[in-house]
Design a protein around this motif. Sequence first.
Motif, PDB file in Angstrom:
ATOM      1  N   THR B 192       0.808  -1.228   0.000  1.00  0.00           N
ATOM      2  CA  THR B 192       0.000   0.000   0.000  1.00  0.00           C
ATOM      3  C   THR B 192       0.835   1.269   0.000  1.00  0.00           C
ATOM      4  OG1 THR B 192      -0.103  -0.025   2.411  1.00  0.00           O
ATOM      5  CG2 THR B 192      -1.878  -1.131   1.238  1.00  0.00           C
ATOM      6  N   ASP B 196      -2.776   6.080  -2.377  1.00  0.00           N
ATOM      7  CA  ASP B 196      -3.424   7.093  -1.548  1.00  0.00           C
ATOM      8  C   ASP B 196      -3.942   6.453  -0.265  1.00  0.00           C
ATOM      9  OD1 ASP B 196      -3.002   8.882  -3.508  1.00  0.00           O
ATOM     10  OD2 ASP B 196      -5.021   8.760  -4.356  1.00  0.00           O
ATOM     11  N   VAL B 197      -4.062   7.273   0.768  1.00  0.00           N
ATOM     12  CA  VAL B 197      -4.437   6.744   2.073  1.00  0.00           C
ATOM     13  C   VAL B 197      -5.778   6.022   2.034  1.00  0.00           C
ATOM     14  CG1 VAL B 197      -4.869   7.334   4.466  1.00  0.00           C
ATOM     15  CG2 VAL B 197      -3.153   8.576   3.175  1.00  0.00           C
ATOM     16  N   THR B 198      -6.768   6.591   1.361  1.00  0.00           N
ATOM     17  CA  THR B 198      -8.082   5.950   1.346  1.00  0.00           C
ATOM     18  C   THR B 198      -8.010   4.623   0.612  1.00  0.00           C
ATOM     19  OG1 THR B 198      -8.546   7.309  -0.596  1.00  0.00           O
ATOM     20  CG2 THR B 198      -9.504   8.015   1.479  1.00  0.00           C
ATOM     21  N   VAL B 199      -7.193   4.589  -0.457  1.00  0.00           N
ATOM     22  CA  VAL B 199      -7.062   3.359  -1.234  1.00  0.00           C
ATOM     23  C   VAL B 199      -6.294   2.314  -0.432  1.00  0.00           C
ATOM     24  CG1 VAL B 199      -6.246   2.391  -3.398  1.00  0.00           C
ATOM     25  CG2 VAL B 199      -7.118   4.717  -3.333  1.00  0.00           C
ATOM     26  N   GLN B 200      -5.336   2.761   0.373  1.00  0.00           N
ATOM     27  CA  GLN B 200      -4.559   1.847   1.215  1.00  0.00           C
ATOM     28  C   GLN B 200      -5.475   0.959   2.043  1.00  0.00           C
ATOM     29  OE1 GLN B 200      -1.776   3.857   3.725  1.00  0.00           O
ATOM     30  NE2 GLN B 200      -0.555   4.622   2.021  1.00  0.00           N
ATOM     31  N   ALA B 201      -6.453   1.595   2.669  1.00  0.00           N
ATOM     32  CA  ALA B 201      -7.367   0.852   3.541  1.00  0.00           C
ATOM     33  C   ALA B 201      -8.152  -0.177   2.732  1.00  0.00           C
ATOM     34  CB  ALA B 201      -8.316   1.818   4.238  1.00  0.00           C
ATOM     35  N   GLN B 202      -8.622   0.227   1.533  1.00  0.00           N
ATOM     36  CA  GLN B 202      -9.368  -0.714   0.682  1.00  0.00           C
ATOM     37  C   GLN B 202      -8.536  -1.938   0.346  1.00  0.00           C
ATOM     38  OE1 GLN B 202     -10.593   1.186  -2.911  1.00  0.00           O
ATOM     39  NE2 GLN B 202     -11.713   2.825  -1.856  1.00  0.00           N
TER      40      GLN B 202
END
Lengths: 355, 349
Positions: B192, B196-202
Amino acid sequence: MPNDRSRRGGNRGTLGKAMLNYILRRGIAMPFILLGIVTMAFLLTTVTKGDPLTAVVSEQQMNNPEIVAAARQRWGLDRPLPERYLIYVGNLLRGDMGTSFVTRRPVSTDLVARLPATFELVLAAMIIGSVVGILFGLLAAYYRDTAIDQVARLFSLFGSSVPIFWMGLALLFVFSVYFQVLPGLGRIDPRMSPPPVITGFMTIDTLLAGDMTAFRDALAHLVLPSFVLGWTVAGTISRLVRANMLEVMEREFILTARAKGAGEIRVVLRHAFRNILVPVLTVISYSFAYLITGAVLTESVFAWPGVGSYAVTAARSLDFPAIIGVTIVGGVMFLITNLLTDIAYVLANPRVRLN
Amino acid sequence: MTAPIAEADGVDALLRIRDLNVGFSGRNGTLPAVRGLDLHVSRGEVLGVVGESGSGKSLGMLASLGLQARNALVSGSVRFKGQELIGRPRRELRALRGAQISMIFQDPLSSLNPVMTVGDQIREALYLHNRQMTKQKATQRVLDLLRLVAIPQPQGRINQYPHEFSGGMRQRVMIAMAVANDPELLVADEPTTALDVTVQAQIMLMLRDLKDKLGLALVLITHDLGVVAGHADRVAVIYAGRVVEEAAVRELFADPRHPYTRGLIASIPKLTMSEDKLYSIPGAPPMLGALPGGCAFHPRCAYAQDVCRKVEPPTHRVGTHKSACHFAASLPAWNGGLGAAAPENGAND
């Protein structure tokens, strides 16, 4: 959502349309570029200091003003430059490239007779050069800094730095004179009856005539000159392939391919080499176009009756119609190969857009 | 109290790395990049492997699968399902890679071949391990895989190239490719970091989800303790090419038993902290050819004593931890990393 990204690979139909559009646009531009080439070639002949009449009129007769004036009128050299230019372009549109001062034949006839010989030589040289060059480049890159790399690099350095006339003569001496394993000059043994001209390619025409002895002889005649010419091309290509492969092999998707379980040959050819096709295609097509008029030395050494040797004779004797004719042929070759290369780019690299 | 590590540790594990060494031959002898790495991961487990860049965490995993650079020297033992991988013929390793053991990498854009369609790249992964598969069957499987990693409209996407995908989508393609052959072990190397941070979580949730669905063991290589805290079952902290501490994730954060781990945890920024209080471990990781004598961490350690400069600490067991520190059992009580990590002012050493 009409997404700009999905326009390319997502829909192959639009790609075909874009390609057709592009070819049409280039096709429309081509005659104008060609006219530019013709104009440049025409003007360049007028700035030469020499008098083309020396090619037409013998030295003794040059002192006879009547003969000189008659010759001038006969070849149209008495008319003003703009008029000569317009007449030339007008004739060219009808496919008439003028008459050679030297051979006294139409330039177009001369070129048609000689182009196939050059094509045959250059094509054979390009096949040898591309195959050997790519192979050596791949090996050198993969076995970087090993003995294989050193040998491949020496080979390519030799090919691109040793003068053609020297290498040509040396190989002729070794294989044709000393060992007598390969024939010497020309396209076919003069004692043989040449096959009827169909394609102009000696190898193909002998095959079409069903004459296997002549075919073998024509092929043997092709070996040395195409090897000499191909070696220079192989040198350039292998160095380019090596440099580009070294870069690509460091990229991460190579690791991905290996992590997938791909074997080394697949990694090199399918993953790495495909990524360097654009520069390789560029150099191959450029070399091809260049050699059509640039194989002069090879053609001279091997007495190959091609366009290159025709150009040299024309230049020596200020044979203006022939010089312009050869220039146009060279220009057209570059235009065509450029177009083909651009199309090949798109097929080789999905990120290239036609504009 | 401390006890030496039992030889039997992790024998039943899916992957067991013992005393793995990876070095590069240089002008002044071999430069050690991985020094006696010990790791194991069991079925269904998520092992977090944490370390700074250059600590040897990726290299150790790559070398385990025979993916090290050509000039690297590898020794030690790597057993996958009981079979030794080190010294195994290349052909046999290839059959294993992408089939039973898969990897995904940090930057999904550079990890995908730019001139091959996404579908072709996934199809290749299938084809390499099953030459009999028909094209239609492979395409069907590719579509299923793209659906599995939640790529919308896979029929339209299958013929697109990587540059037509967003960063998160590319990483999902990588994941689809990695799980194409139902592997038993997935090694995710900084999966990750480039996103991007939001994509990391996904992506992390997707990996976890797939782990449960497909029964994978997951090795999560990262420099981000936050990712490890949220997603790993067990954590191995690597410093200068060896594991310095290993424990279950809760215990590692609750009571770190190695000064380096303490430093790492203390360096995680907290919302309640002002910026000037941000802690960082003093000094820098050692260069490859210039490892300090004794404990490799001692120049940066606030607890260092004479013995640390002279003797490389063995790995001790402290409770459920393993720690390669001479003072693993006697470190002062951990205050949760609030304030400083060390008793004295560690920040200005």
